[in-house]
Design an enzyme around this catalytic site. Structure first.
Site, PDB file in Angstrom:
ATOM      1  N   ALA A 165       1.113  -6.894   5.188  1.00 33.47           N
ATOM      2  CA  ALA A 165       0.595  -7.634   4.041  1.00 33.47           C
ATOM      3  C   ALA A 165       0.780  -9.136   4.258  1.00 33.47           C
ATOM      4  CB  ALA A 165       1.303  -7.188   2.761  1.00 33.47           C
ATOM      5  N   ASP A 214      -2.187  -1.653   9.989  1.00 36.29           N
ATOM      6  CA  ASP A 214      -2.341  -1.695   8.528  1.00 36.29           C
ATOM      7  C   ASP A 214      -2.833  -3.050   8.026  1.00 36.29           C
ATOM      8  OD1 ASP A 214      -1.334   0.862   8.370  1.00 36.29           O
ATOM      9  OD2 ASP A 214       0.710   0.224   7.899  1.00 36.29           O
ATOM     10  N   ALA A 225      10.571  -2.736   5.537  1.00 42.80           N
ATOM     11  CA  ALA A 225      10.677  -1.482   6.318  1.00 42.80           C
ATOM     12  C   ALA A 225      10.655  -0.278   5.386  1.00 42.80           C
ATOM     13  CB  ALA A 225      11.932  -1.473   7.188  1.00 42.80           C
ATOM     14  N   GLY A 226       9.772  -0.326   4.382  1.00 47.19           N
ATOM     15  CA  GLY A 226       9.755   0.706   3.351  1.00 47.19           C
ATOM     16  C   GLY A 226       8.582   1.670   3.427  1.00 47.19           C
ATOM     17  N   MET A 267       5.513   0.602   3.087  1.00 43.98           N
ATOM     18  CA  MET A 267       4.500   0.053   2.178  1.00 43.98           C
ATOM     19  C   MET A 267       3.740  -1.115   2.810  1.00 43.98           C
ATOM     20  SD  MET A 267       6.304   0.383  -1.521  1.00 43.98           S
ATOM     21  CE  MET A 267       4.719   0.490  -2.356  1.00 43.98           C
ATOM     22  N   ALA A 268       3.879  -1.255   4.119  1.00 47.35           N
ATOM     23  CA  ALA A 268       3.124  -2.254   4.892  1.00 47.35           C
ATOM     24  C   ALA A 268       3.390  -3.697   4.456  1.00 47.35           C
ATOM     25  CB  ALA A 268       1.622  -1.950   4.858  1.00 47.35           C
ATOM     26  N   GLY A 269       4.636  -3.993   4.132  1.00 48.64           N
ATOM     27  CA  GLY A 269       4.986  -5.352   3.697  1.00 48.64           C
ATOM     28  C   GLY A 269       4.769  -6.398   4.778  1.00 48.64           C
ATOM     29  N   LYS A 310       0.852  -1.203   0.000  1.00 49.38           N
ATOM     30  CA  LYS A 310       0.000   0.000   0.000  1.00 49.38           C
ATOM     31  C   LYS A 310       0.876   1.237   0.000  1.00 49.38           C
ATOM     32  CE  LYS A 310       0.854   1.434   4.388  1.00 49.38           C
ATOM     33  NZ  LYS A 310       1.570   2.655   4.713  1.00 49.38           N
TER      34      LYS A 310
HETATM   35  O1  C5P Z   1       0.041  -1.030  14.484  1.00 50.99           O
HETATM   36  P1  C5P Z   1       1.485  -1.257  14.171  1.00 50.99           P
HETATM   37  O2  C5P Z   1       2.096  -2.321  15.047  1.00 50.99           O
HETATM   38  O3  C5P Z   1       1.754  -1.490  12.723  1.00 50.99           O
HETATM   39  O4  C5P Z   1       2.218   0.102  14.532  1.00 50.99           O
HETATM   40  C1  C5P Z   1       3.610   0.194  14.601  1.00 50.99           C
HETATM   41  C2  C5P Z   1       3.999   1.426  15.384  1.00 50.99           C
HETATM   42  O5  C5P Z   1       3.652   2.608  14.641  1.00 50.99           O
HETATM   43  C3  C5P Z   1       3.295   1.598  16.702  1.00 50.99           C
HETATM   44  O6  C5P Z   1       3.984   0.919  17.729  1.00 50.99           O
HETATM   45  C4  C5P Z   1       3.340   3.101  16.915  1.00 50.99           C
HETATM   46  O7  C5P Z   1       4.613   3.505  17.352  1.00 50.99           O
HETATM   47  C5  C5P Z   1       3.195   3.625  15.501  1.00 50.99           C
HETATM   48  N1  C5P Z   1       1.796   3.960  15.159  1.00 50.99           N
HETATM   49  C6  C5P Z   1       1.204   5.074  15.740  1.00 50.99           C
HETATM   50  N2  C5P Z   1      -0.088   5.389  15.429  1.00 50.99           N
HETATM   51  C7  C5P Z   1      -0.787   4.648  14.522  1.00 50.99           C
HETATM   52  C8  C5P Z   1      -0.205   3.524  13.920  1.00 50.99           C
HETATM   53  C9  C5P Z   1       1.104   3.207  14.247  1.00 50.99           C
HETATM   54  O8  C5P Z   1       1.832   5.764  16.531  1.00 50.99           O
HETATM   55  N3  C5P Z   1      -2.042   5.002  14.247  1.00 50.99           N
END
Ligand code: C5P
Length: 305
Positions: free
Chosen positions: A109, A141, A101-102, A104-106, A13
């Site tokens: 996904a 994501d 870690a780009g 793009m939500a790999g 994405k």
């Molecule tokens: O939800 P996910 O584990 O992918 O999020 C990774 C990190 O991104 C979270 O630990 C947080 O630091 C940050 N994040 C955030 N607010 C969001 C989504 C992600 O601060 N709405």
């Protein structure tokens, strides 16, 4: 009878808008984002193994991602097995093409693909809403990777609403060798905004107008990302690439999600090729990918018996 293996294809994405609101008490930020699934895919294959063998994982195409229980796809398989009361005797094979870690939500996904693949392998028939609820517990994501298309995300990004979008959009992505950590970019965003009152973000009307009419120029002008300053602060080299993209004819460009991938929108396929070649010849970019969107979310593409 259950298939022996199932393969799911899942898209990357980009965020056409990433509005980052105040930090919440749970450590997340309130978001208003417009997700857009593009035609760069990972494939996740799950295979039944002998009873009692548990989970195993193999990565193809990238050796930097952990192939163990810390991998989000592993956790997804475990979570679904637990919820359904089945034994997770399964081997996961992830063919990685989405930049790691780009922005793009790999990783998300792969988790979405693992949910869909295990659901099909175990013939669970889990309703989409239930899969989506499980997905949200894995990461903000992950529900969108199940959903695909173009959608507004609110809350942490996990609450989705379809956007009516016309036509196909053409993208050129400038991919970095070195990834950025999402929490680090959010942290930098908080640091940069420490002395300001952060308002709740709202959906961009001009972006919605551009999407409804399928007008790449309007969309290009409306692309915004509240994490962009933070990503550029951690990776100042990206600013020159963004500028180069626009000088080379992109209708708009931005940092994808938390970066460091940069996404440029162009009018058509021919201009995408021109821009890809142009960006490579600046010597500023290590690799470029072309993609189109929107595309569907995680889908079964093969079952073998
Ligand atoms: O939800 P996910 O584990 O992918 O999020 C990774 C990190 O991104 C979270 O630990 C947080 O630091 C940050 N994040 C955030 N607010 C969001 C989504 C992600 O601060 N709405």
């Amino acid at each position: 009878m259950q298939p022996k293996s199932v393969t799911v294809r899942v898209p990357a994405k980009i965020n056409l808008q990433l509005g980052v609101g105040p930090l919440r008490s749970d450590g997340y930020h309130e978001l208003v984002t417009v997700f857009h699934a593009v035609s760069i895919y990972d494939e996740v294959t799950v295979e039944t193994t002998a009873a009692g063998t548990g989970l195993s994982l193999e990565m193809i195409g990238d050796t930097t991602v952990a192939a163990d229980a810390s991998n989000l796809a592993w956790r997804a398989a475990e979570l679904l097995a637990e919820a359904a009361g089945v034994d997770a005797d399964v081997h996961l094979r992830i063919h990685k093409r989405i930049p790691v870690a780009g922005g793009m939500a790999g990783g998300s996904a792969d988790a979405a693909a693992a949910l869909v693949a295990c659901d099909a392998l175990w013939r669970l028939g889990t309703p989409r809403e239930d899969l989506s609820r499980l997905a949200a517990t894995l990461g903000s994501d992950v529900p969108f990777a199940l959903h695909g298309g173009t959608a507004i995300g609110t809350g942490r990004g996990e609450q989705l609403m379809d956007v009516l979008a016309r036509g196909t959009l053409h993208w050129v992505l400038a991919v970095s060798d070195q990834g950025l950590s999402t929490p680090a970019v959010y942290g930098e965003c908080d640091r940069l905004r420490a002395d300001t009152i952060v308002a709740d973000p709202e959906v961009s009307e001009s972006l919605m107008h551009g999407l409804r009419s399928g007008d790449a120029r309007t969309i290009g002008l409306a692309l915004t990302n509240d994490l962009q300053d933070a990503a550029l602060s951690l990776r100042p080299d990206l600013a020159r690439i963004l500028q180069a993209g626009e000088e080379l004819g992109a209708l708009g460009g931005l940092v994808s999600g938390s970066g460091p991938t940069l996404a440029f929108i162009v009018a058509d396929e021919e201009r995408a090729l021109d821009l890809a070649v142009g960006l490579m010849s600046t010597g500023l970019v290590r690799s470029v990918k072309r993609a189109q969107g929107p595309v569907p979310g995680a889908r079964v593409i093969n079952e073998s018996w």
